[in-house]
Design an enzyme around this catalytic site. Structure first.
Site, PDB file in Angstrom:
ATOM      1  N   GLU A  99       0.797  -1.361   0.061  1.00 48.55           N
ATOM      2  CA  GLU A  99      -0.028  -0.001   0.031  1.00 48.55           C
ATOM      3  C   GLU A  99       0.802   1.307  -0.059  1.00 48.55           C
ATOM      4  O   GLU A  99       0.465   2.344  -0.676  1.00 48.55           O
ATOM      5  CB  GLU A  99      -1.015   0.085   1.144  1.00 48.55           C
ATOM      6  CG  GLU A  99      -2.025  -1.169   1.087  1.00 48.55           C
ATOM      7  CD  GLU A  99      -3.065  -0.981  -0.072  1.00 48.55           C
ATOM      8  OE1 GLU A  99      -2.980   0.302  -0.424  1.00 48.55           O
ATOM      9  OE2 GLU A  99      -3.471  -2.074  -0.417  1.00 48.55           O
ATOM     10  N   CYS A 255     -13.176   1.399 -14.544  1.00 49.30           N
ATOM     11  CA  CYS A 255     -13.939   2.447 -14.258  1.00 49.30           C
ATOM     12  C   CYS A 255     -12.760   3.596 -14.386  1.00 49.30           C
ATOM     13  O   CYS A 255     -12.329   4.432 -13.409  1.00 49.30           O
ATOM     14  CB  CYS A 255     -14.635   2.930 -13.141  1.00 49.30           C
ATOM     15  SG  CYS A 255     -15.871   4.370 -12.906  1.00 49.30           S
ATOM     16  N   CYS A 262     -17.623   1.037 -19.840  1.00 49.34           N
ATOM     17  CA  CYS A 262     -18.780   1.200 -19.079  1.00 49.34           C
ATOM     18  C   CYS A 262     -19.715  -0.174 -19.284  1.00 49.34           C
ATOM     19  O   CYS A 262     -20.212  -0.800 -18.243  1.00 49.34           O
ATOM     20  CB  CYS A 262     -19.695   2.310 -19.406  1.00 49.34           C
ATOM     21  SG  CYS A 262     -19.131   3.752 -18.751  1.00 49.34           S
ATOM     22  N   CYS A 265     -18.797  -3.183 -17.063  1.00 47.89           N
ATOM     23  CA  CYS A 265     -19.033  -2.697 -15.660  1.00 47.89           C
ATOM     24  C   CYS A 265     -19.742  -3.629 -14.785  1.00 47.89           C
ATOM     25  O   CYS A 265     -20.879  -3.471 -15.073  1.00 47.89           O
ATOM     26  CB  CYS A 265     -19.113  -1.186 -15.128  1.00 47.89           C
ATOM     27  SG  CYS A 265     -19.507  -0.769 -13.609  1.00 47.89           S
ATOM     28  N   CYS A 271     -25.261   2.701 -11.745  1.00 52.75           N
ATOM     29  CA  CYS A 271     -24.527   3.989 -11.834  1.00 52.75           C
ATOM     30  C   CYS A 271     -25.446   5.055 -12.423  1.00 52.75           C
ATOM     31  O   CYS A 271     -26.042   5.003 -13.307  1.00 52.75           O
ATOM     32  CB  CYS A 271     -23.627   3.711 -12.907  1.00 52.75           C
ATOM     33  SG  CYS A 271     -22.411   5.004 -13.180  1.00 52.75           S
TER      34      CYS A 271
END
Length: 546
Positions: A99, A255, A262, A265, A271
């Site tokens: 991270e 995205c 799209c 997705c 959305c």
């Protein structure tokens, strides 16, 4: 019509010029559910339109997203370690390292650094024992160098003050470990310990802003708080780590900031940005086909925020209306970036002959705090505004004299060129010079070693320079000198050939060829060729009579 079809296939908005859509008179007035664990109450300046209001929708969102993640997730080394490591401390450490490295850095860049890091320091205890110099050397080239330093400092604190035990909650991780913020703490706690807490990074911001049409500046405190509320409401308590990684994966691979996919997705039905695009496409296609009634000159009937125009703190500002050419990429919105300030620095590649006759180069260590803290660089001097080249040379020459240990003639300082490098807040220009110290190799290396053999400076060979903790900017400076020294020399004469170059073409390089072509010799103004130079130090030598 072809534009409409193309937009429909990609799931994006209409292309530029397809027509501006005005706001609909009909508003969506949804009520906030009182279900426990849902979002906090909506403020007077925020509409429920931008939230998830029904438990059934949240459950469907989780199910669809996790099913997609299980099928499509990328095979990444930190995910393997998190899934296979039974020791919670080692698992948390492995997630933590990934991270920190992934902050402001692309996954493809991080993978090699991560593998080398975990091979060298597989545990907190191993990292705590490492020197900062070793940490900087491995981190070199990854950028944002303070991250590695803070990571090691936090590891030392865990070992010395927490008995080697990593904090197990997001709250404790953020409170006890230096360099661990809210996002990193949430990622470690959810992935390593199964804590049901959300995360918000750039990818998650993009997903949330699109699925709920949040168009206000996502970096503002009020919007950031609402995004965290959304993330915490959505996270799956049964699989919090996988859910958070799925949200980040969705933003990174589907995205995306530009040209989002799209149609691929898994949560497209949730959305609201996509819903708006589809309504606009339907309306525009009817108009183009002549099927619209006279009343269709008005805007399409699109569900929008119920709050009065301009008063919702989550809607796009009136000064930045919806752009039909962008589609869902209208979201998120950010305040304009502050332009980095411009700075200029004079840098000298100082060379001498080593005890064995090989070229050596002087590098000095930067201060332990500030930009590029603790890294090594060629002797450098910040330049004030408005300095002419002659003044630059004199200032740098005075600075270099102390390192050279001998008087240096002005004519021996050669100008190489300029190298640009952009840091997060600085656009730095390095004005690069080179200087070859003369004298007998034995004499040149004697005497000065005692002066320079201190923690702040050292002489290194080319191979040692490449392995040192130097910034990407300094490697650019080195390459600039290397290019200059190789100019005018064909392949096979001591100059590195570009990877993939065809050696069979070497014989085609003729006197008088176009000097703009890579690998060909430069022709002087009088038509003659410059003398061949066999090494970097040959370039640094002053010409006869200078």
């Amino acid at each position: 019509m072809s534009k409409v079809r193309a937009a429909a296939r990609t799931g994006r908005g209409l292309q530029q010029g397809a027509g501006e859509v005005r706001k609909s008179p009909r508003r969506c007035r949804e009520n906030v559910s009182s279900h426990k664990g849902m979002l906090p109450p909506v403020s007077a300046q925020q509409s429920a339109y931008h939230l998830f209001n029904h438990p059934a929708e949240i459950e469907a969102f989780r199910k669809n997203l996790l099913a997609w993640y299980d099928k499509c997730k990328r095979d990444l080394p930190w995910r393997k370690l998190a899934a296979s490591e039974s020791d919670t401390n080692r698992r948390a450490y492995a997630v933590w390292v990934s991270e920190i490295m992934l902050q402001q850095t692309q996954v493809a860049t991080v993978i090699d650094y991560y593998n080398r890091w975990m091979q060298k320091w597989p545990t907190l205890q191993a990292l705590a024992k490492a020197s900062l110099e070793d940490v900087n050397e491995l981190w070199a080239g990854l950028g944002y160098y303070s991250r590695g330093k803070r990571l090691q400092e936090a590891a030392q604190k865990v070992v010395s003050e927490l008995a080697g035990q990593m904090p197990a909650t997001a709250e404790e991780l953020q409170r006890l470990l230096p360099g661990v913020g809210r996002y990193t703490a949430g990622a470690i706690a959810s992935i390593s310990y199964g804590q049901a807490t959300g995360v918000v990074d750039g990818n998650v911001i993009r997903v949330l802003c699109r699925v709920r049409c949040i168009g206000a500046d996502s970096s503002s405190p009020a919007v950031a708080d609402r995004l965290w509320d959304l993330a915490n409401a959505l996270v799956d308590p049964a699989r919090p780590g996988d859910f958070n990684q799925a949200m980040m994966e969705l933003g990174a691979t589907v995205c995306t900031p530009r040209a989002p996919l799209c149609m691929e997705c898994p949560v497209k039905h949730h959305c609201r940005a996509r819903c708006r695009v589809e309504k606009e496409l339907e309306f525009a296609s009817k108009r183009l086909l002549g099927k619209a009634a006279s009343s269709c000159s008005q805007a399409p009937d699109i569900e929008e925020c119920a709050t009065a125009a301009g008063s919702c703190s989550l809607c796009p500002p009136a000064s930045a209306p919806w752009d039909s050419s962008l589609g869902v990429a209208n979201f998120p919105r950010r305040a304009p970036k502050k332009q980095p300030r411009a700075e200029r620095t004079a840098t000298c590649v100082l060379e001498r002959r080593g005890p064995r006759g090989e070229p050596e180069y002087l590098i000095v260590q930067r201060p332990s705090s500030g930009l590029l803290a603790g890294l090594w660089e060629f002797p450098s001097l910040a330049l004030g505004p408005g300095l002419k080249e002659k003044q630059q040379r004199e200032a740098l020459l005075a600075h270099v004299q102390a390192w050279a240990g001998e008087a240096v003639a002005r004519g021996r300082l050669r100008h190489v060129g300029e190298v640009g490098h952009v840091f997060s807040h600085i656009r730095q220009t390095y004005v690069v010079y080179s200087l070859l110290l003369g004298g007998d190799p034995e004499t040149a290396s004697g005497g000065r070693d005692e002066e320079l053999e201190r923690p702040a400076a050292r002489w290194v060979t080319q191979a040692e320079f490449q392995k040192s903790a130097v910034s990407t900017a300094m490697k650019k400076v080195w390459k600039a000198c290397e290019r200059q020294s190789c100019e005018g020399r064909g392949p096979g004469q001591g100059c590195k050939r570009k990877r993939g170059a065809d050696p069979s073409r070497a014989g085609q390089r003729k006197r008088g060829a176009d000097p703009s072509r890579a690998g060909q010799r430069k022709v002087e103004a009088d038509g003659s060729l410059p003398p061949r130079q066999l090494s970097l130090d040959a370039f640094l030598k002053a010409p006869a009579g200078e």
